[in-house]
Design an enzyme around this catalytic site. Structure first.
Site, PDB file in Angstrom:
ATOM      1  N   ASN A   7     -59.845 -40.027  25.558  1.00  0.00           N
ATOM      2  CA  ASN A   7     -59.145 -40.075  27.037  1.00  0.00           C
ATOM      3  C   ASN A   7     -59.460 -41.370  27.559  1.00  0.00           C
ATOM      4  O   ASN A   7     -60.982 -41.597  27.852  1.00  0.00           O
ATOM      5  CB  ASN A   7     -59.681 -39.059  27.805  1.00  0.00           C
ATOM      6  CG  ASN A   7     -58.942 -38.925  29.214  1.00  0.00           C
ATOM      7  OD1 ASN A   7     -58.342 -40.053  29.564  1.00  0.00           O
ATOM      8  ND2 ASN A   7     -59.687 -38.249  30.299  1.00  0.00           N
ATOM      9  N   LYS A  50     -58.972 -42.533  30.354  1.00  0.00           N
ATOM     10  CA  LYS A  50     -59.083 -42.980  31.636  1.00  0.00           C
ATOM     11  C   LYS A  50     -58.303 -44.120  32.339  1.00  0.00           C
ATOM     12  O   LYS A  50     -57.365 -44.734  31.624  1.00  0.00           O
ATOM     13  CB  LYS A  50     -60.276 -42.827  32.337  1.00  0.00           C
ATOM     14  CG  LYS A  50     -60.863 -41.284  31.611  1.00  0.00           C
ATOM     15  CD  LYS A  50     -62.161 -40.902  32.105  1.00  0.00           C
ATOM     16  CE  LYS A  50     -62.729 -39.472  31.532  1.00  0.00           C
ATOM     17  NZ  LYS A  50     -63.888 -39.062  31.815  1.00  0.00           N
ATOM     18  N   HIS A  66     -57.527 -32.288  33.998  1.00  0.00           N
ATOM     19  CA  HIS A  66     -58.850 -32.938  33.654  1.00  0.00           C
ATOM     20  C   HIS A  66     -59.729 -32.793  35.043  1.00  0.00           C
ATOM     21  O   HIS A  66     -59.050 -32.818  36.202  1.00  0.00           O
ATOM     22  CB  HIS A  66     -58.653 -34.448  33.451  1.00  0.00           C
ATOM     23  CG  HIS A  66     -59.693 -34.956  32.727  1.00  0.00           C
ATOM     24  ND1 HIS A  66     -60.919 -35.499  33.859  1.00  0.00           N
ATOM     25  CD2 HIS A  66     -60.569 -35.219  31.835  1.00  0.00           C
ATOM     26  CE1 HIS A  66     -62.035 -35.986  33.259  1.00  0.00           C
ATOM     27  NE2 HIS A  66     -61.726 -35.865  32.005  1.00  0.00           N
ATOM     28  N   GLU A 114     -61.229 -34.815  36.532  1.00  0.00           N
ATOM     29  CA  GLU A 114     -61.103 -35.971  37.675  1.00  0.00           C
ATOM     30  C   GLU A 114     -59.902 -35.724  38.476  1.00  0.00           C
ATOM     31  O   GLU A 114     -59.656 -36.113  39.522  1.00  0.00           O
ATOM     32  CB  GLU A 114     -61.062 -37.324  36.845  1.00  0.00           C
ATOM     33  CG  GLU A 114     -62.467 -37.471  36.497  1.00  0.00           C
ATOM     34  CD  GLU A 114     -62.671 -38.354  35.128  1.00  0.00           C
ATOM     35  OE1 GLU A 114     -61.719 -38.915  34.754  1.00  0.00           O
ATOM     36  OE2 GLU A 114     -63.736 -38.227  34.625  1.00  0.00           O
ATOM     37  N   GLU A 173     -64.522 -28.757  28.969  1.00  0.00           N
ATOM     38  CA  GLU A 173     -65.186 -30.132  29.559  1.00  0.00           C
ATOM     39  C   GLU A 173     -66.302 -29.649  30.966  1.00  0.00           C
ATOM     40  O   GLU A 173     -65.725 -29.685  31.870  1.00  0.00           O
ATOM     41  CB  GLU A 173     -64.568 -30.981  29.862  1.00  0.00           C
ATOM     42  CG  GLU A 173     -63.837 -31.871  28.997  1.00  0.00           C
ATOM     43  CD  GLU A 173     -63.141 -33.147  29.133  1.00  0.00           C
ATOM     44  OE1 GLU A 173     -63.570 -34.088  28.327  1.00  0.00           O
ATOM     45  OE2 GLU A 173     -62.595 -33.497  30.265  1.00  0.00           O
ATOM     46  N   GLY A 210     -69.340 -38.263  31.885  1.00  0.00           N
ATOM     47  CA  GLY A 210     -69.620 -39.520  32.092  1.00  0.00           C
ATOM     48  C   GLY A 210     -71.151 -39.636  32.790  1.00  0.00           C
ATOM     49  O   GLY A 210     -71.632 -40.679  33.173  1.00  0.00           O
ATOM     50  N   SER A 266     -69.686 -36.508  27.574  1.00  0.00           N
ATOM     51  CA  SER A 266     -70.734 -37.487  26.932  1.00  0.00           C
ATOM     52  C   SER A 266     -71.053 -37.133  25.398  1.00  0.00           C
ATOM     53  O   SER A 266     -71.899 -37.105  24.880  1.00  0.00           O
ATOM     54  CB  SER A 266     -72.241 -37.338  27.570  1.00  0.00           C
ATOM     55  OG  SER A 266     -72.086 -37.518  29.064  1.00  0.00           O
ATOM     56  N   GLY A 307     -64.507 -39.397  26.432  1.00  0.00           N
ATOM     57  CA  GLY A 307     -64.353 -40.617  27.372  1.00  0.00           C
ATOM     58  C   GLY A 307     -64.864 -41.876  26.841  1.00  0.00           C
ATOM     59  O   GLY A 307     -64.275 -42.492  26.121  1.00  0.00           O
TER      60      GLY A 307
HETATM   61  P1  13P Z   1     -67.274 -38.926  28.470  1.00  0.00           P
HETATM   62  O1  13P Z   1     -67.097 -38.684  27.243  1.00  0.00           O
HETATM   63  O2  13P Z   1     -67.442 -40.291  28.969  1.00  0.00           O
HETATM   64  O3  13P Z   1     -68.357 -38.125  29.297  1.00  0.00           O
HETATM   65  O4  13P Z   1     -66.087 -38.190  29.262  1.00  0.00           O
HETATM   66  C1  13P Z   1     -65.538 -37.104  28.932  1.00  0.00           C
HETATM   67  C2  13P Z   1     -64.006 -36.889  29.407  1.00  0.00           C
HETATM   68  O5  13P Z   1     -63.861 -36.653  30.483  1.00  0.00           O
HETATM   69  C3  13P Z   1     -63.051 -36.643  28.688  1.00  0.00           C
HETATM   70  O6  13P Z   1     -61.955 -36.544  29.043  1.00  0.00           O
END
Ligand code: 13P
Length: 251
Positions: free
Chosen positions: A9, A11, A97, A99, A169, A175, A215, A236
């Site tokens: 992803n 983003k 997601h 976010e 997640e 993140g 992560s 991510g």
């Molecule tokens: P990270 O791998 O940066 O923690 O993000 C995970 C994520 O939100 C994937 O959709």
């Protein structure tokens, strides 16, 4: 055997040139890999989807969108429909997601409508869900996850579940550099699978690919993916580097 999936992803990262070179590098890296029963998906931002689709041609890389609107078309300024994604060669969409839930107020109800609209337009859905840190601290994480699945997905009949990929997640791991332990991931994934048995049947549960996200890095991917109910990852930050992403795919 369940399909193993590593999805990146991206983003709101990577402009046109960065998209071009990252797809090129991943393509080169995975060319010689024996990816039997393993899918590799990338999700660039909307404006670069047609480019990514073009550049990923003749490779194992599949291209997904990060979101879509639930309406077919109409006066929704700034939004993108399922049909539009289809028309540029996108076959998969990430929905739910954290976010999107947090910053764009996407509720379970809206997500249920988005899932229905995506499937109606023959898009496969990567459905994301997961608890907040407070939920885990107060030991309500199972309940929170169960409600997200119930409200966002369980309106679907069993036969439509073949077009769903689940992505657990935990929000506290996204993140933050803090990963769920492989045991925590396994525990939740097994719980999710048990919900699918209860709501649908063994076949739906057995066939469902359940990805872990939060992560995931080259250093921890192997251990997390080795758990029996973890069928890959939604990545991510580490999906923005071709070598890191490739190392995770190899895991
Ligand atoms: P990270 O791998 O940066 O923690 O993000 C995970 C994520 O939100 C994937 O959709």
């Amino acid at each position: 055997m369940r399909t193993q999936i590593v999805a990146g992803n991206w983003k709101m990262n990577n402009d046109k040139d960065a998209t071009k070179s990252l797809v090129k590098d991943i393509k080169k890296n995975i060319k010689s890999l024996d990816l039997v029963n393993t899918r590799v998906i990338i999700a660039p931002t909307f404006v670069n989807l047609p480019l990514a689709v073009k550049k990923a041609k003749k490779s194992k890389i599949e291209v997904a969108a990060q979101n879509m609107h639930q309406a077919e078309s109409g006066a929704y300024t700034g939004e993108v429909s399922a049909k539009m994604l289809q028309s540029v060669g996108v076959k998969t969409v990430i929905l739910g997601h954290s976010e999107r839930r947090t910053y764009f107020n996407e509720t379970d109800q809206i997500l249920a409508e988005k899932v229905t609209a995506a499937l109606k337009n023959e898009l496969e859905v990567i459905f994301c869900f997961g608890e907040l840190l407070n939920d885990r601290k107060s030991n309500t994480h199972f309940e929170v996850v169960e409600n997200q699945l119930k409200n966002g997905l369980f309106h679907l009949p069993a036969e439509e579940f073949s077009n769903i990929i689940l992505a657990y997640e935990p929000v506290w791991a996204i993140g933050t550099g803090e990963t769920a332990t492989p045991e925590q991931a396994q525990e939740m994934h097994a719980f999710i699978r048990s919900l699918l048995v209860k709501q649908y049947n063994n076949k739906v549960a057995d066939n469902m690919s359940i990805l872990y996200g939060g992560s995931v890095k080259p250093a921890n991917a192997k251990e997390i993916f080795s758990k029996p109910d973890v069928d890959g990852g939604l990545i991510g930050g580490a999906s923005l580097q071709a070598d890191d992403f490739t190392a995770i795919i190899k895991s």
